[in-house]
Write a protein that holds these residues in place. Structure first.
Motif, mmCIF file in Angstrom:
data_model
loop_
_atom_site.group_PDB
_atom_site.id
_atom_site.type_symbol
_atom_site.label_atom_id
_atom_site.label_comp_id
_atom_site.label_asym_id
_atom_site.label_seq_id
_atom_site.Cartn_x
_atom_site.Cartn_y
_atom_site.Cartn_z
ATOM 1 N N GLY A 76 57.681 -70.735 17.490
ATOM 2 C CA GLY A 76 56.912 -70.381 18.666
ATOM 3 C C GLY A 76 56.183 -71.527 19.330
ATOM 4 N N VAL A 77 56.416 -72.755 18.875
ATOM 5 C CA VAL A 77 55.779 -73.929 19.480
ATOM 6 C C VAL A 77 56.826 -74.684 20.293
ATOM 7 N N ALA A 78 56.608 -74.798 21.568
ATOM 8 C CA ALA A 78 57.576 -75.476 22.428
ATOM 9 C C ALA A 78 57.676 -76.957 22.087
ATOM 10 N N ALA A 79 58.860 -77.498 22.281
ATOM 11 C CA ALA A 79 59.054 -78.928 22.037
ATOM 12 C C ALA A 79 58.169 -79.735 22.968
ATOM 13 N N PRO A 80 57.487 -80.755 22.454
ATOM 14 C CA PRO A 80 56.606 -81.560 23.310
ATOM 15 C C PRO A 80 57.396 -82.377 24.324
ATOM 16 N N LYS A 81 56.758 -82.674 25.446
ATOM 17 C CA LYS A 81 57.392 -83.462 26.499
ATOM 18 C C LYS A 81 57.123 -84.953 26.335
ATOM 19 N N THR A 82 56.149 -85.277 25.475
ATOM 20 C CA THR A 82 55.812 -86.682 25.218
ATOM 21 C C THR A 82 55.904 -86.955 23.720
ATOM 22 N N LEU A 83 55.915 -88.223 23.375
ATOM 23 C CA LEU A 83 56.003 -88.613 21.965
ATOM 24 C C LEU A 83 54.772 -88.148 21.203
ATOM 25 N N LYS A 84 55.000 -87.532 20.046
ATOM 26 C CA LYS A 84 53.909 -87.145 19.166
ATOM 27 C C LYS A 84 54.125 -87.804 17.816
ATOM 28 N N SER A 85 53.048 -88.250 17.200
ATOM 29 C CA SER A 85 53.158 -88.883 15.894
ATOM 30 C C SER A 85 51.996 -88.460 15.010
ATOM 31 N N ALA A 86 52.242 -88.496 13.711
ATOM 32 C CA ALA A 86 51.203 -88.183 12.737
ATOM 33 C C ALA A 86 51.428 -89.042 11.505
ATOM 34 N N VAL A 87 50.361 -89.638 10.988
ATOM 35 C CA VAL A 87 50.448 -90.444 9.775
ATOM 36 C C VAL A 87 50.223 -89.519 8.580
ATOM 37 N N LEU A 88 51.240 -89.365 7.767
ATOM 38 C CA LEU A 88 51.153 -88.472 6.610
ATOM 39 C C LEU A 88 50.665 -89.211 5.369
ATOM 40 N N ILE A 89 51.038 -90.478 5.251
ATOM 41 C CA ILE A 89 50.511 -91.357 4.201
ATOM 42 C C ILE A 89 50.103 -92.653 4.902
ATOM 43 N N LYS A 90 48.853 -93.064 4.719
ATOM 44 C CA LYS A 90 48.371 -94.280 5.369
ATOM 45 C C LYS A 90 48.591 -95.471 4.448
ATOM 46 N N GLY A 91 49.449 -96.387 4.871
ATOM 47 C CA GLY A 91 49.715 -97.576 4.072
ATOM 48 C C GLY A 91 48.602 -98.589 4.166
ATOM 49 N N THR A 92 48.541 -99.470 3.188
ATOM 50 C CA THR A 92 47.483 -100.489 3.132
ATOM 51 C C THR A 92 47.987 -101.869 3.532
ATOM 52 N N GLY A 93 49.255 -101.957 3.951
ATOM 53 C CA GLY A 93 49.813 -103.246 4.329
ATOM 54 C C GLY A 93 49.450 -103.639 5.743
ATOM 55 N N PRO A 94 49.988 -104.761 6.212
ATOM 56 C CA PRO A 94 49.708 -105.231 7.574
ATOM 57 C C PRO A 94 50.343 -104.320 8.615
#
Length: 420
Positions: free
Chosen positions: A309-327
């Motif tokens: 029931g959630v329409a596909a977004p028209k713009t890029l969406k991102s989410a960090v699921l694991i935050k890395g500690t590198g550069p």
């Protein structure tokens, strides 16, 4: 970077090297993240540049716009590659020097393949025997003297005597890390000199220099470098003495002022290594409720569930699921990732590097992958797991791929393993 034609002498080259890429070959046999540019949807091969020696080593021809390039995946890895060509490149900064792959003649190929730009009525040049790489030794009668701490630029004292022609790979200081295995992704720093002339060759420790990231023993580099790390521990400093047959063969390298008969000296510091099947570690966070939910599946492709029931977004969406500690990943860097991709419309998976058994490498910001990857991964930190929901405008647009309909919204879960 653009790369399309196989270079002569590549021992793994049984088909177009540009066909090695995630998801299969573009233009009708499956693909995931590689850019589709031909107007008809078919791959169009650009003209092949004439063979010429390049900086630090390659089996592959490149166009003049490329700063550095690699045909990275061993034959057992899934179908990687790009329409623009081989998807592997390393940013050259400051000194403009990295370890490049050297073109090698391939006597097993017809002359027309080795020199496709030659006139049709030109006589084929006579084939010359390719120099045989000498067996590796761990010592020789005369060797350079190396001083300085591992992890810093080495001081190489070149002997007055000339080399006896031995191909030497010798551990000077043994590290305490894991043993590097063949096809592991390895990051090294290096110092180099020309034994024959005494000339210093720019190194990764120079201002603006960069460590080198490559797959150990995959047959992609000159033998001097390809053979220097597998079987040795991370943290080790390794001396390599490379006669011409283990370096640039009978071509030399005019860009570096290296003659066809010059013996080279490398001091290689093994910084880190990464198993080709590795994934990032850490406890994943839940994705936002309006984004697909991701279930960690260890060494297997992640399970991704598209919200109903959630329409596909028209713009890029991102989410960090694991935050890395590198550069942070910067544009122009070579990155190594694991990924899983599926269609937003029906949740159907179309590709995963984990199904192929090896990570995928590309250069950011160079148009080698779909825009959603370049925009979504640059700025993220190494060691992160990132979910991307990519609209058609940043994916394949109205160009259908096998398993990917035209105008598809794509979902990717990407582990950023390393960057260099």
């Amino acid at each position: 970077m653009s790369e399309n034609a196989p270079g002569p002498g590549d021992p793994r080259r049984t088909s177009d090297p540009a066909a090695l890429r995630p998801g299969g070959v573009l233009g009708g046999t499956g693909e995931s993240i590689v850019v589709q540019k031909p107007e008809t949807g078919r791959r169009v091969a650009p003209p092949v540049e004439e063979d010429k020696p390049e900086v630090f080593a390659s089996n592959v021809r490149r166009t003049s716009s490329s700063q550095a390039g690699y045909d990275e995946a061993p034959a057992s890895v899934g179908r990687l590659g790009v329409v623009l060509g081989t998807v592997l490149a390393v940013l050259l900064v400051g000194s403009g020097i990295t370890l490049w792959l050297a073109n090698r003649p391939d006597d097993s190929k017809p002359a027309a393949d080795a020199a496709p730009t030659a006139a049709a009525d030109s006589p084929a040049p006579s084939a010359s025997a390719e120099p045989t790489v000498p067996p590796i030794k761990d010592n020789a009668a005369v060797l350079p003297t190396v001083s300085g701490a591992t992890g810093k630029k080495a001081d190489i004292a070149v002997p007055k005597q000339q080399s006896d022609g031995s191909f030497v790979v010798k551990t000077l200081n043994e590290g305490t890390g894991a043993v590097v295995k063949k096809n592991d992704w390895v990051t090294v720093d290096y110092t180099a000199k020309d034994w024959t002339t005494g000339k210093t060759i720019p190194s990764s420790y120079d201002k603006g220099g960069q460590p080198q990231l490559f797959q150990a023993g995959a047959g992609e580099l000159i033998a001097a470098l390809d053979s220097s790390v597998a079987g040795r521990k991370v943290g080790s400093r390794v001396l390599v003495v490379a006669p011409p047959a283990a370096a640039f063969r009978d071509q030399g390298n005019s860009q570096l002022g290296i003659g066809a008969k010059d013996t080279l000296i490398f001091v290689v510091d093994i910084v880190r290594s990464l198993d080709p099947g590795a994934t990032v570690t850490g406890t994943p966070a839940a994705a936002p409720s309006d984004m697909p939910q991701v279930k960690d599946n260890g060494k297997k492709a992640a399970e991704i569930t598209v919200p109903k029931g959630v329409a596909a977004p028209k713009t890029l969406k991102s989410a960090v699921l694991i935050k890395g500690t590198g550069p942070k990943v910067t544009s122009g860097q070579k990155v190594v990732v694991q990924y899983t991709g599926l269609l937003y419309s029906n949740g159907k998976k179309f590709d995963s590097s984990l199904d192929h058994g090896s990570a995928f490498s590309f250069t950011t910001g160079g148009g080698q992958v779909i825009q959603g990857w370049d925009k979504g991964l640059v700025g993220q930190t190494v060691g992160s797991r990132v979910e991307l929901v990519i609209p058609p405008s940043l994916g394949y647009g109205d160009q259908a791929q096998t398993g990917i309909p035209a105008k598809s919204t794509l979902v990717f879960v990407v582990d950023i393993l390393d960057a260099g």
